[in-house]
Scaffold this motif. Structure first.
Motif, PDB file in Angstrom:
ATOM      1  N   HIS A  22       0.824  -1.216   0.000  1.00 43.93           N
ATOM      2  CA  HIS A  22       0.000   0.000   0.000  1.00 43.93           C
ATOM      3  C   HIS A  22       0.854   1.260   0.000  1.00 43.93           C
ATOM      4  O   HIS A  22       0.496   2.263  -0.608  1.00 43.93           O
ATOM      5  N   THR A  23       1.970   1.204   0.706  1.00 46.20           N
ATOM      6  CA  THR A  23       2.897   2.348   0.689  1.00 46.20           C
ATOM      7  C   THR A  23       3.410   2.586  -0.725  1.00 46.20           C
ATOM      8  O   THR A  23       3.458   3.728  -1.208  1.00 46.20           O
ATOM      9  N   LEU A  24       3.774   1.502  -1.417  1.00 44.29           N
ATOM     10  CA  LEU A  24       4.251   1.635  -2.793  1.00 44.29           C
ATOM     11  C   LEU A  24       3.159   2.209  -3.687  1.00 44.29           C
ATOM     12  O   LEU A  24       3.402   3.102  -4.499  1.00 44.29           O
ATOM     13  N   LEU A  25       1.941   1.679  -3.522  1.00 42.35           N
ATOM     14  CA  LEU A  25       0.823   2.147  -4.338  1.00 42.35           C
ATOM     15  C   LEU A  25       0.585   3.639  -4.104  1.00 42.35           C
ATOM     16  O   LEU A  25       0.458   4.423  -5.052  1.00 42.35           O
ATOM     17  N   LEU A  26       0.557   4.014  -2.821  1.00 39.76           N
ATOM     18  CA  LEU A  26       0.329   5.421  -2.465  1.00 39.76           C
ATOM     19  C   LEU A  26       1.416   6.310  -3.077  1.00 39.76           C
ATOM     20  O   LEU A  26       1.135   7.368  -3.648  1.00 39.76           O
ATOM     21  N   THR A  27       2.660   5.843  -2.986  1.00 41.66           N
ATOM     22  CA  THR A  27       3.779   6.617  -3.538  1.00 41.66           C
ATOM     23  C   THR A  27       3.617   6.796  -5.046  1.00 41.66           C
ATOM     24  O   THR A  27       3.767   7.908  -5.578  1.00 41.66           O
ATOM     25  N   LEU A  28       3.306   5.694  -5.737  1.00 38.27           N
ATOM     26  CA  LEU A  28       3.226   5.765  -7.201  1.00 38.27           C
ATOM     27  C   LEU A  28       2.067   6.642  -7.656  1.00 38.27           C
ATOM     28  O   LEU A  28       2.210   7.446  -8.577  1.00 38.27           O
ATOM     29  N   VAL A  29       0.906   6.482  -6.994  1.00 37.31           N
ATOM     30  CA  VAL A  29      -0.252   7.294  -7.398  1.00 37.31           C
ATOM     31  C   VAL A  29       0.044   8.771  -7.163  1.00 37.31           C
ATOM     32  O   VAL A  29      -0.169   9.620  -8.041  1.00 37.31           O
ATOM     33  N   ALA A  30       0.590   9.086  -5.970  1.00 37.57           N
ATOM     34  CA  ALA A  30       0.915  10.491  -5.673  1.00 37.57           C
ATOM     35  C   ALA A  30       1.968  11.015  -6.643  1.00 37.57           C
ATOM     36  O   ALA A  30       1.904  12.166  -7.080  1.00 37.57           O
ATOM     37  N   LEU A 163       3.226   9.750   6.657  1.00 33.91           N
ATOM     38  CA  LEU A 163       2.321  10.678   7.343  1.00 33.91           C
ATOM     39  C   LEU A 163       0.860  10.309   7.140  1.00 33.91           C
ATOM     40  O   LEU A 163       0.001  10.667   7.943  1.00 33.91           O
ATOM     41  N   ALA A 164       0.586   9.594   6.041  1.00 34.05           N
ATOM     42  CA  ALA A 164      -0.802   9.227   5.761  1.00 34.05           C
ATOM     43  C   ALA A 164      -1.382   8.390   6.894  1.00 34.05           C
ATOM     44  O   ALA A 164      -2.607   8.343   7.081  1.00 34.05           O
ATOM     45  N   SER A 165      -0.502   7.745   7.671  1.00 32.01           N
ATOM     46  CA  SER A 165      -0.986   6.959   8.809  1.00 32.01           C
ATOM     47  C   SER A 165      -1.767   7.841   9.783  1.00 32.01           C
ATOM     48  O   SER A 165      -2.634   7.357  10.501  1.00 32.01           O
ATOM     49  N   GLN A 166      -1.448   9.139   9.799  1.00 34.01           N
ATOM     50  CA  GLN A 166      -2.071  10.033  10.773  1.00 34.01           C
ATOM     51  C   GLN A 166      -3.517  10.380  10.420  1.00 34.01           C
ATOM     52  O   GLN A 166      -4.234  10.945  11.245  1.00 34.01           O
ATOM     53  N   ILE A 167      -3.937  10.094   9.178  1.00 36.44           N
ATOM     54  CA  ILE A 167      -5.374  10.190   8.897  1.00 36.44           C
ATOM     55  C   ILE A 167      -5.916   8.774   8.705  1.00 36.44           C
ATOM     56  O   ILE A 167      -6.924   8.565   8.040  1.00 36.44           O
ATOM     57  N   SER A 168      -5.200   7.823   9.296  1.00 36.59           N
ATOM     58  CA  SER A 168      -5.509   6.386   9.260  1.00 36.59           C
ATOM     59  C   SER A 168      -5.711   5.805   7.864  1.00 36.59           C
ATOM     60  O   SER A 168      -6.573   4.972   7.649  1.00 36.59           O
ATOM     61  N   ALA A 169      -4.890   6.275   6.917  1.00 34.87           N
ATOM     62  CA  ALA A 169      -4.808   5.576   5.642  1.00 34.87           C
ATOM     63  C   ALA A 169      -3.967   4.330   5.883  1.00 34.87           C
ATOM     64  O   ALA A 169      -2.964   4.390   6.600  1.00 34.87           O
ATOM     65  N   GLU A 170      -4.365   3.223   5.300  1.00 36.13           N
ATOM     66  CA  GLU A 170      -3.698   1.984   5.667  1.00 36.13           C
ATOM     67  C   GLU A 170      -2.472   1.712   4.824  1.00 36.13           C
ATOM     68  O   GLU A 170      -2.543   1.047   3.799  1.00 36.13           O
ATOM     69  N   GLU A 171      -1.347   2.258   5.279  1.00 31.75           N
ATOM     70  CA  GLU A 171      -0.085   1.977   4.643  1.00 31.75           C
ATOM     71  C   GLU A 171       0.862   1.401   5.681  1.00 31.75           C
ATOM     72  O   GLU A 171       0.443   1.043   6.776  1.00 31.75           O
ATOM     73  N   LEU A 172       2.131   1.341   5.338  1.00 29.97           N
ATOM     74  CA  LEU A 172       3.088   0.637   6.191  1.00 29.97           C
ATOM     75  C   LEU A 172       3.145   1.160   7.621  1.00 29.97           C
ATOM     76  O   LEU A 172       3.134   0.373   8.583  1.00 29.97           O
ATOM     77  N   PHE A 173       3.187   2.464   7.794  1.00 33.58           N
ATOM     78  CA  PHE A 173       3.319   3.006   9.142  1.00 33.58           C
ATOM     79  C   PHE A 173       2.066   2.730   9.974  1.00 33.58           C
ATOM     80  O   PHE A 173       2.140   2.452  11.167  1.00 33.58           O
ATOM     81  N   HIS A 174       0.949   2.788   9.291  1.00 32.77           N
ATOM     82  CA  HIS A 174      -0.317   2.478   9.960  1.00 32.77           C
ATOM     83  C   HIS A 174      -0.320   1.024  10.411  1.00 32.77           C
ATOM     84  O   HIS A 174      -0.786   0.699  11.509  1.00 32.77           O
ATOM     85  N   THR A 175       0.203   0.155   9.551  1.00 34.29           N
ATOM     86  CA  THR A 175       0.334  -1.258   9.912  1.00 34.29           C
ATOM     87  C   THR A 175       1.160  -1.399  11.192  1.00 34.29           C
ATOM     88  O   THR A 175       0.843  -2.210  12.065  1.00 34.29           O
ATOM     89  N   GLY A 176       2.223  -0.559  11.267  1.00 31.96           N
ATOM     90  CA  GLY A 176       3.055  -0.574  12.474  1.00 31.96           C
ATOM     91  C   GLY A 176       2.227  -0.297  13.716  1.00 31.96           C
ATOM     92  O   GLY A 176       2.333  -1.000  14.730  1.00 31.96           O
ATOM     93  N   GLY A 177       1.375   0.730  13.644  1.00 33.88           N
ATOM     94  CA  GLY A 177       0.521   1.075  14.776  1.00 33.88           C
ATOM     95  C   GLY A 177      -0.389  -0.091  15.147  1.00 33.88           C
ATOM     96  O   GLY A 177      -0.586  -0.399  16.338  1.00 33.88           O
ATOM     97  N   PHE A 178      -0.926  -0.726  14.103  1.00 30.66           N
ATOM     98  CA  PHE A 178      -1.823  -1.864  14.316  1.00 30.66           C
ATOM     99  C   PHE A 178      -1.111  -2.984  15.076  1.00 30.66           C
ATOM    100  O   PHE A 178      -1.610  -3.503  16.074  1.00 30.66           O
ATOM    101  N   ILE A 179       0.104  -3.324  14.617  1.00 30.26           N
ATOM    102  CA  ILE A 179       0.842  -4.414  15.263  1.00 30.26           C
ATOM    103  C   ILE A 179       1.243  -4.017  16.683  1.00 30.26           C
ATOM    104  O   ILE A 179       1.209  -4.825  17.610  1.00 30.26           O
ATOM    105  N   GLU A 180       1.570  -2.733  16.837  1.00 31.00           N
ATOM    106  CA  GLU A 180       1.978  -2.247  18.157  1.00 31.00           C
ATOM    107  C   GLU A 180       0.879  -2.465  19.188  1.00 31.00           C
ATOM    108  O   GLU A 180       1.137  -2.921  20.306  1.00 31.00           O
ATOM    109  N   THR A 181      -0.360  -2.158  18.795  1.00 29.76           N
ATOM    110  CA  THR A 181      -1.452  -2.301  19.764  1.00 29.76           C
ATOM    111  C   THR A 181      -1.718  -3.767  20.094  1.00 29.76           C
ATOM    112  O   THR A 181      -2.290  -4.064  21.137  1.00 29.76           O
TER     113      THR A 181
END
Lengths: 222, 242, 216
Positions: A22-30, A163-181
């Motif tokens: 998803h991070t790759l997809l987000l990067t390419l689309v942007a 940064l997209a994780s901060q609006i809860s877009a599901e990319e790599l960093f958001h995944t990190g938050g998910f696993i953390e919890t």
């Protein structure tokens, strides 16, 4: 000192892969949105009517002088106001595309400016059409001159998608938050996430170097 | 009828008038050398002949056709009138061959093999056939300028313009470029040059034009002009050029 | 729920102070490190060059957000003690600043012609004096515009501190937005404050650069 434990993370392999994609997809689309804006923006800044030129300058300055995080928040909260309902991922793609577009406009403009007018003139004197001059005389050296700036900006975009994780877009960093919890292994999780970003960045850097090497073969005099 | 006919041409950049009514005619096969101090309008005149600059008044005709920046078939016209610049202006990303064949391939749709033969032919005329696969950055200034001349020749021009083509070169490289130009003159090419090379002007030119303050101040065959300058301006110019 | 008031605006402005504190911390600790990195990168010793390069690649290959999390959660792991957010954020911003400024300054040093080192060496100056009195002043001129440009990146980057709960401008914006339910208005104001802080620096960097290009 706490002991480190990466074992628990192994169970979340699938989520990590999914987040990476998803991070790759987000990067390419942007990057696509941003590049399109950049090319159009640079063309308009060079030869558009005055109000358009001012509008684009305003856009570029606005984006470059405010944090991407705030831009994400604004896009995320503005779009619904216009009746556009969309998910966090789409909002993030738009916000990051607008962000990348501002930098791209500057990069492309500088690339076109780097080609001296005498080159265009020489092309005209050979009887080439405007399009032929652009395509064969201006474009190849311009691409070469924007390539380093473009690729490093691309890497910054890739990192910025976190940064997209901060609006809860599901990319790599958001995944990190998910696993953390789930695991409470905060440090280990983010160490792994950083490692994945690092691997992505290095892969792209190598890829860009290889492509640049193949595409721009002509020697330059210093 | 003259090949080039320049009648009463005026041209200004903003409030500065660079050409103040220039008239000049150039016959086929002539080698015309324009001399004069910098700022006298020589280069501007040359650029006007090739429609690189718009003229404000008067008229320029080449082969009977009126030259305008908005003339019909400007591109076809440009192929008949070649120009070589002071800064070479080769395309850095293309090999010598591609520099030469770019326009013929795009516009005359000649085949690849034919293009290479054409490139070899014009390169032979400037003595650089062995550099056909080099990139501009791999050549000396003199070699680059000779390639620029060959690139022009490949269009089969009826007239060639040279805008201070040796001014950017190291002194030891000037000779090789001048020799190429001499050969072309001998083969009957009509040439108009702006140059500071007085030796070349004296020995090769069929006509010297001395420009001063945007006007043709004096013109005539070199032997005449250099031996008996009529105006004090030309006299002091010749003295300072020596 | 309450509506956005002047008091909210003032609380945003006062949060800007903490943004400033973060920038100052990052510069105070990051700049000396950056100078060290730049010197290592231009050093004749291969080991120094490679160490600095590895550090730079690592830091610039990871999101700033990742750096923040790494130090925020890593402090207790490394040191065994909890740290206030300011320390973790300060360290992350310092490392970030050192890596980017280090590269900018290396570029400045390398832009000075090699003959300048030789000329200084021929006067019998020590290596440090060659750098201090001959190279550095010239490198400074070249590197100043991008350095000022980086300050803008740094100010914007401090907004990420909000994510670990440090209350600077962006975090204050989130709090006010949550209290007033007027996210669009609040974030627009936050953006405007950042813009007002960054634009002068951007314009200054541009005029410095124009002057530099004009001088050449």
């Amino acid at each position: 000192m706490q002991t480190l434990n990466f074992q628990q993370l192994l169970r979340y392999q699938d989520q990590l892969i999914d987040g990476t994609l998803h991070t790759l997809l987000l990067t390419l689309v942007a990057a696509l949105i941003g590049t399109a804006i950049g090319v159009a923006g640079a063309a308009a800044v060079r030869s558009g009517p005055r109000p358009v030129r001012w509008a684009i300058r305003g856009y570029v300055e606005l984006i470059r002088n405010t944090p991407s995080l705030i831009q994400l928040f604004v896009v995320f909260f503005v779009l619904p106001g216009f009746g556009l309902r969309m998910g966090a991922f789409e909002a993030a793609a738009i916000a990051l595309g607008l962000y990348f577009g501002a930098y791209c406009t500057e990069i492309v403009r500088a690339g076109l400016d780097a080609i001296p007018g005498s080159q265009v003139e020489a092309g005209q004197c050979l009887g080439l059409t405007r399009w032929q001059v652009f395509r064969h005389v201006v474009l190849p050296p311009a691409l070469r001159s924007v390539y380093p700036a473009f690729t490093s900006q691309f890497v910054l975009l890739l990192l910025g998608t976190s940064l997209a994780s901060q609006i809860s877009a599901e990319e790599l960093f958001h995944t990190g938050g998910f696993i953390e919890t789930r695991t409470y292994r905060s440090f280990e999780v983010y160490a792994v996430i950083c490692g994945i970003y690092f691997a992505l960045v290095m892969t792209f850097k190598l890829l860009f170097a290889a492509v640049g090497h193949l595409a721009f073969r002509w020697p330059v005099r210093r | 009828m003259a090949l080039v006919d320049i009648k009463n041409v005026t041209k200004s950049y903003g409030s500065i008038e660079v050409l103040k009514g220039v008239s000049l005619s150039i016959d086929e096969g002539e080698i015309v050398t324009i001399i004069g101090k910098s700022g006298s309008g020589k280069s501007t005149l040359l650029r006007c002949i090739n429609a690189l600059e718009r003229i404000d008044g008067g008229e320029i005709t080449v082969e009977g056709q009126s030259v305008r920046t908005d003339m019909p078939n400007l591109r076809g016209f440009r192929q008949r009138v070649g120009i070589v610049f002071q800064a070479f202006n080769l395309f850095p990303h293309l090999t010598v061959e591609r520099n030469i064949t770019l326009a013929p391939v795009l516009n005359k749709r000649i085949a690849k093999a034919e293009g290479r033969a054409l490139a070899l032919d014009v390169l032979a005329r400037v003595g650089l056939a062995d550099k056909i696969d080099a990139y501009p950055a791999q050549l000396s200034g003199g070699q680059q300028q000779r390639v620029a001349i060959a690139r022009c020749l490949a269009m089969g021009p009826h007239l060639m313009l040279f805008d201070e083509v040796t001014s950017a070169l190291d002194p030891e490289l000037v000779g090789e470029v001048l020799k190429v130009m001499e050969d072309m003159a001998r083969q009957g090419m009509t040439m108009v040059l702006v140059t500071h090379e007085m030796g070349f002007a004296r020995n090769v030119a069929s006509k010297i034009v001395f420009m001063h303050q945007g006007r043709v101040w004096e013109e005539g065959p070199p032997a005449d002009l250099f031996a008996n300058p009529r105006t004090p301006e030309l006299r002091s110019f010749i003295a300072s050029a020596r | 729920m309450r509506s956005f008031s002047l008091a909210d605006f003032l609380s945003l402005l006062s949060a800007l102070q903490w943004t400033g504190v973060l920038v100052l911390i990052a510069l105070a600790f990051g700049a000396p490190l950056a100078l060290g990195l730049a010197l290592m990168r231009t050093s004749a010793r291969r080991a120094l060059r490679w160490t600095a390069t590895a550090f730079l690649q690592l830091v610039q290959g990871v999101p700033l957000l990742g750096l923040l999390m790494f130090f925020y959660f890593g402090m207790p792991v490394f040191l065994g003690v909890e740290m206030p957010p300011l320390v973790a954020v300060g360290i992350a911003m310092t490392v970030y600043t050192a890596s980017f400024l280090g590269e900018i300054w290396r570029g400045g040093i390398e832009a000075v012609k090699h003959e300048q080192w030789e000329a200084a060496a021929c006067l019998g100056l020590s290596t440090w004096h060659q750098f201090r009195y001959v190279i550095a002043p010239q490198a400074f001129r070249m590197a100043l515009p991008p350095t000022v440009g980086f300050l803008v990146q740094l100010i914007k980057g401090t907004s990420l501190a909000s994510i670990v709960g440090f209350v600077e401008l962006a975090r204050a914006g989130q709090l006010v937005s949550a209290a007033t339910f007027q996210p669009l208005l609040v974030y627009s104001i936050v953006a405007a404050i950042y813009f007002a802080a960054c634009l002068p620096l951007t314009l200054w960097a541009r005029s410095l650069e124009a002057r530099l290009n004009g001088a050449r």
